[in-house]
Design a protein around this motif. Structure first.
Motif, mmCIF file in Angstrom:
data_model
loop_
_atom_site.group_PDB
_atom_site.id
_atom_site.type_symbol
_atom_site.label_atom_id
_atom_site.label_comp_id
_atom_site.label_asym_id
_atom_site.label_seq_id
_atom_site.Cartn_x
_atom_site.Cartn_y
_atom_site.Cartn_z
ATOM 1 N N PRO A 163 0.814 -1.224 0.000
ATOM 2 C CA PRO A 163 0.000 0.000 0.000
ATOM 3 C C PRO A 163 0.846 1.273 0.000
ATOM 4 C CG PRO A 163 -0.573 -1.371 1.910
ATOM 5 C CD PRO A 163 0.519 -2.056 1.173
ATOM 6 N N LEU A 164 2.028 1.229 0.631
ATOM 7 C CA LEU A 164 2.906 2.393 0.631
ATOM 8 C C LEU A 164 3.398 2.689 -0.783
ATOM 9 C CD1 LEU A 164 4.585 4.587 2.067
ATOM 10 C CD2 LEU A 164 6.368 2.848 2.371
ATOM 11 N N ALA A 165 3.905 1.671 -1.474
ATOM 12 C CA ALA A 165 4.404 1.865 -2.843
ATOM 13 C C ALA A 165 3.288 2.333 -3.772
ATOM 14 C CB ALA A 165 5.034 0.578 -3.355
ATOM 15 N N ALA A 166 2.095 1.779 -3.601
ATOM 16 C CA ALA A 166 0.958 2.186 -4.437
ATOM 17 C C ALA A 166 0.590 3.648 -4.189
ATOM 18 C CB ALA A 166 -0.242 1.283 -4.167
ATOM 19 N N ALA A 167 0.610 4.075 -2.933
ATOM 20 C CA ALA A 167 0.257 5.461 -2.607
ATOM 21 C C ALA A 167 1.295 6.447 -3.130
ATOM 22 C CB ALA A 167 0.103 5.616 -1.097
ATOM 23 N N LEU A 168 2.541 6.015 -3.239
ATOM 24 C CA LEU A 168 3.607 6.911 -3.676
ATOM 25 C C LEU A 168 3.812 6.930 -5.184
ATOM 26 C CD1 LEU A 168 6.244 6.180 -0.916
ATOM 27 C CD2 LEU A 168 4.819 8.215 -1.163
ATOM 28 N N GLU A 169 3.202 5.985 -5.892
ATOM 29 C CA GLU A 169 3.442 5.896 -7.333
ATOM 30 C C GLU A 169 3.004 7.154 -8.080
ATOM 31 O OE1 GLU A 169 3.130 2.617 -10.828
ATOM 32 O OE2 GLU A 169 3.287 2.059 -8.739
ATOM 33 N N GLU A 170 1.866 7.718 -7.732
ATOM 34 C CA GLU A 170 1.403 8.917 -8.441
ATOM 35 C C GLU A 170 2.266 10.148 -8.133
ATOM 36 O OE1 GLU A 170 -2.393 11.854 -8.641
ATOM 37 O OE2 GLU A 170 -2.784 9.728 -8.358
ATOM 38 N N PRO A 171 2.507 10.475 -6.846
ATOM 39 C CA PRO A 171 3.294 11.689 -6.608
ATOM 40 C C PRO A 171 4.795 11.531 -6.885
ATOM 41 C CG PRO A 171 2.679 10.708 -4.507
ATOM 42 C CD PRO A 171 1.981 9.925 -5.589
ATOM 43 N N GLY B 143 6.429 8.447 -8.467
ATOM 44 C CA GLY B 143 6.870 7.482 -9.476
ATOM 45 C C GLY B 143 7.042 6.096 -8.890
ATOM 46 N N ARG B 144 7.559 5.192 -9.704
ATOM 47 C CA ARG B 144 7.678 3.788 -9.321
ATOM 48 C C ARG B 144 8.845 3.565 -8.351
ATOM 49 N NH1 ARG B 144 7.791 -0.956 -13.700
ATOM 50 N NH2 ARG B 144 5.704 -1.408 -12.991
ATOM 51 N N VAL B 145 8.512 3.065 -7.168
ATOM 52 C CA VAL B 145 9.518 2.714 -6.167
ATOM 53 C C VAL B 145 10.046 1.330 -6.527
ATOM 54 C CG1 VAL B 145 9.923 2.237 -3.728
ATOM 55 C CG2 VAL B 145 8.398 4.102 -4.384
ATOM 56 N N THR B 146 11.380 1.194 -6.604
ATOM 57 C CA THR B 146 11.981 -0.085 -6.981
ATOM 58 C C THR B 146 12.719 -0.757 -5.828
ATOM 59 O OG1 THR B 146 13.943 1.061 -7.779
ATOM 60 C CG2 THR B 146 12.226 0.547 -9.403
ATOM 61 N N HIS B 147 13.247 0.032 -4.892
ATOM 62 C CA HIS B 147 13.997 -0.502 -3.760
ATOM 63 C C HIS B 147 13.603 0.225 -2.479
ATOM 64 C CE1 HIS B 147 16.545 -1.810 -7.074
ATOM 65 N NE2 HIS B 147 17.070 -2.691 -6.241
ATOM 66 N N VAL B 148 13.677 -0.511 -1.380
ATOM 67 C CA VAL B 148 13.414 0.051 -0.054
ATOM 68 C C VAL B 148 14.520 -0.456 0.872
ATOM 69 C CG1 VAL B 148 11.834 0.023 1.916
ATOM 70 C CG2 VAL B 148 10.914 0.081 -0.382
ATOM 71 N N THR B 149 15.002 0.428 1.747
ATOM 72 C CA THR B 149 15.941 -0.028 2.773
ATOM 73 C C THR B 149 15.409 0.360 4.151
ATOM 74 O OG1 THR B 149 17.318 1.965 2.785
ATOM 75 C CG2 THR B 149 17.933 0.213 1.230
ATOM 76 N N VAL B 150 15.670 -0.506 5.111
ATOM 77 C CA VAL B 150 15.241 -0.313 6.492
ATOM 78 C C VAL B 150 16.373 -0.725 7.428
ATOM 79 C CG1 VAL B 150 12.796 -0.744 5.988
ATOM 80 C CG2 VAL B 150 14.249 -2.638 6.699
ATOM 81 N N ASN B 151 16.239 -0.358 8.682
ATOM 82 C CA ASN B 151 17.102 -0.890 9.731
ATOM 83 C C ASN B 151 16.332 -2.053 10.343
ATOM 84 O OD1 ASN B 151 18.221 -1.408 12.365
ATOM 85 N ND2 ASN B 151 19.293 0.535 12.207
ATOM 86 N N PRO B 152 16.909 -3.252 10.439
ATOM 87 C CA PRO B 152 16.156 -4.421 10.905
ATOM 88 C C PRO B 152 15.772 -4.399 12.380
ATOM 89 C CG PRO B 152 18.457 -5.000 10.582
ATOM 90 C CD PRO B 152 18.282 -3.588 10.082
ATOM 91 N N THR B 153 16.260 -3.436 13.160
ATOM 92 C CA THR B 153 15.916 -3.432 14.586
ATOM 93 C C THR B 153 14.429 -3.177 14.832
ATOM 94 O OG1 THR B 153 16.482 -1.100 14.831
ATOM 95 C CG2 THR B 153 18.220 -2.697 15.312
ATOM 96 N N ARG B 154 13.743 -2.518 13.926
ATOM 97 C CA ARG B 154 12.319 -2.207 14.101
ATOM 98 C C ARG B 154 11.392 -3.199 13.382
ATOM 99 N NH1 ARG B 154 14.245 1.076 17.430
ATOM 100 N NH2 ARG B 154 13.936 3.320 17.316
ATOM 101 N N TRP B 155 11.960 -4.101 12.577
ATOM 102 C CA TRP B 155 11.154 -5.016 11.771
ATOM 103 C C TRP B 155 11.540 -6.449 12.103
ATOM 104 C CZ3 TRP B 155 7.441 -2.365 9.487
ATOM 105 C CH2 TRP B 155 7.663 -1.011 9.221
ATOM 106 N N LEU C 124 4.516 -6.759 -5.988
ATOM 107 C CA LEU C 124 3.634 -5.605 -6.178
ATOM 108 C C LEU C 124 3.023 -5.654 -7.567
ATOM 109 C CD1 LEU C 124 5.902 -2.639 -5.001
ATOM 110 C CD2 LEU C 124 4.077 -3.685 -3.725
ATOM 111 N N ASP C 125 1.794 -5.962 -7.701
ATOM 112 C CA ASP C 125 1.076 -5.892 -8.977
ATOM 113 C C ASP C 125 1.915 -6.353 -10.170
ATOM 114 O OD1 ASP C 125 -1.170 -4.859 -7.667
ATOM 115 O OD2 ASP C 125 -0.415 -2.811 -7.858
ATOM 116 N N GLY C 126 2.420 -7.555 -10.118
ATOM 117 C CA GLY C 126 3.164 -8.104 -11.243
ATOM 118 C C GLY C 126 4.616 -7.678 -11.326
ATOM 119 N N ARG C 127 5.116 -6.958 -10.351
ATOM 120 C CA ARG C 127 6.526 -6.582 -10.336
ATOM 121 C C ARG C 127 7.077 -6.858 -8.947
ATOM 122 N NH1 ARG C 127 7.628 -1.288 -8.330
ATOM 123 N NH2 ARG C 127 5.728 -0.184 -7.793
ATOM 124 N N THR C 128 8.359 -6.640 -8.786
ATOM 125 C CA THR C 128 9.016 -6.950 -7.525
ATOM 126 C C THR C 128 9.643 -5.699 -6.925
ATOM 127 O OG1 THR C 128 9.526 -9.164 -8.320
ATOM 128 C CG2 THR C 128 10.792 -8.387 -6.460
#
Length: 191
Positions: A50-58, A60-72, A81-85
């Motif tokens: 849902p985050l990537a979908a919400a950001l696609e219009e304002p 563009g297409r998000v291809t990579h995400v990075t996080v710190n694993p301590t919170r996840w 995501l809808d036929g893509r990765t």
């Protein structure tokens, strides 16, 4: 006692509800953050679509995400995501309260990640602060500030409740109610 979590229920909730976002308005002022995201759970596989979908219009297409694993608790390598990765990476050096989104064509965005268990009033303050154009406050600073603000609000509510419980009595410096005789009255020698 054993507790069982239904991860499919969390995924269903996350995919049905829109992402809770606050984005910095378009401006020439560059800041530390491009906005804030308040996920509903700590399940990245459920929360990222849902985050990537919400950001696609304002943005563009998000291809990579990075996080710190301590919170996840689980950081998947990819999310469908809808036929893509969407590729997901993690770095322990990254601020634990920040999510970095990347696009091949558009660039990079940094979002404050507000913990899912955050109270709505605190989340609203954080979302507004993270979306201020040109702000020099980092994700860690905003979270630390909110901790102090939240503590101050709780203390003020506790003091108000104490005031009300004691019938609005004035308190001595030792947290003891002052009786009526504690104050000098005009006419009995006090000023």
């Amino acid at each position: 006692m054993t507790t069982t979590l239904d991860r499919t229920a969390l995924r269903d909730l996350a995919t049905e509800a829109p992402a809770r976002l606050s984005l910095t308005p378009e401006t020439t002022l560059a800041g530390q953050l491009d906005g804030a995201w308040w996920p509903r759970s700590r399940d990245l596989a459920a929360e990222l679509p849902p985050l990537a979908a919400a950001l696609e219009e304002p943005w563009g297409r998000v291809t990579h995400v990075t996080v710190n694993p301590t919170r996840w608790p689980v950081v998947p390598r990819t999310v469908a995501l809808d036929g893509r990765t969407l590729h997901v990476g993690w770095f322990t050096e990254q601020d634990p309260d920040k999510l970095i989104l990347l696009s091949y064509t558009v660039g990079r965005w940094d979002l404050l990640v507000i913990p899912p268990e955050t109270a709505p009033a605190a989340a609203a303050r954080l979302m507004a602060a993270a979306a201020i154009p040109g702000s020099v406050l980092t994700a860690g600073v905003l979270m630390a500030d909110e901790t102090v603000i939240g503590r101050g609000i709780r203390d003020a509510r506790r003091r108000e409740a104490t005031w009300e419980d004691e019938g609005g009595a004035c308190m001595s410096p030792f947290e003891e109610p002052l009786g009526r005789g504690a104050f000098a009255r005009p006419g009995n020698g006090g000023r």
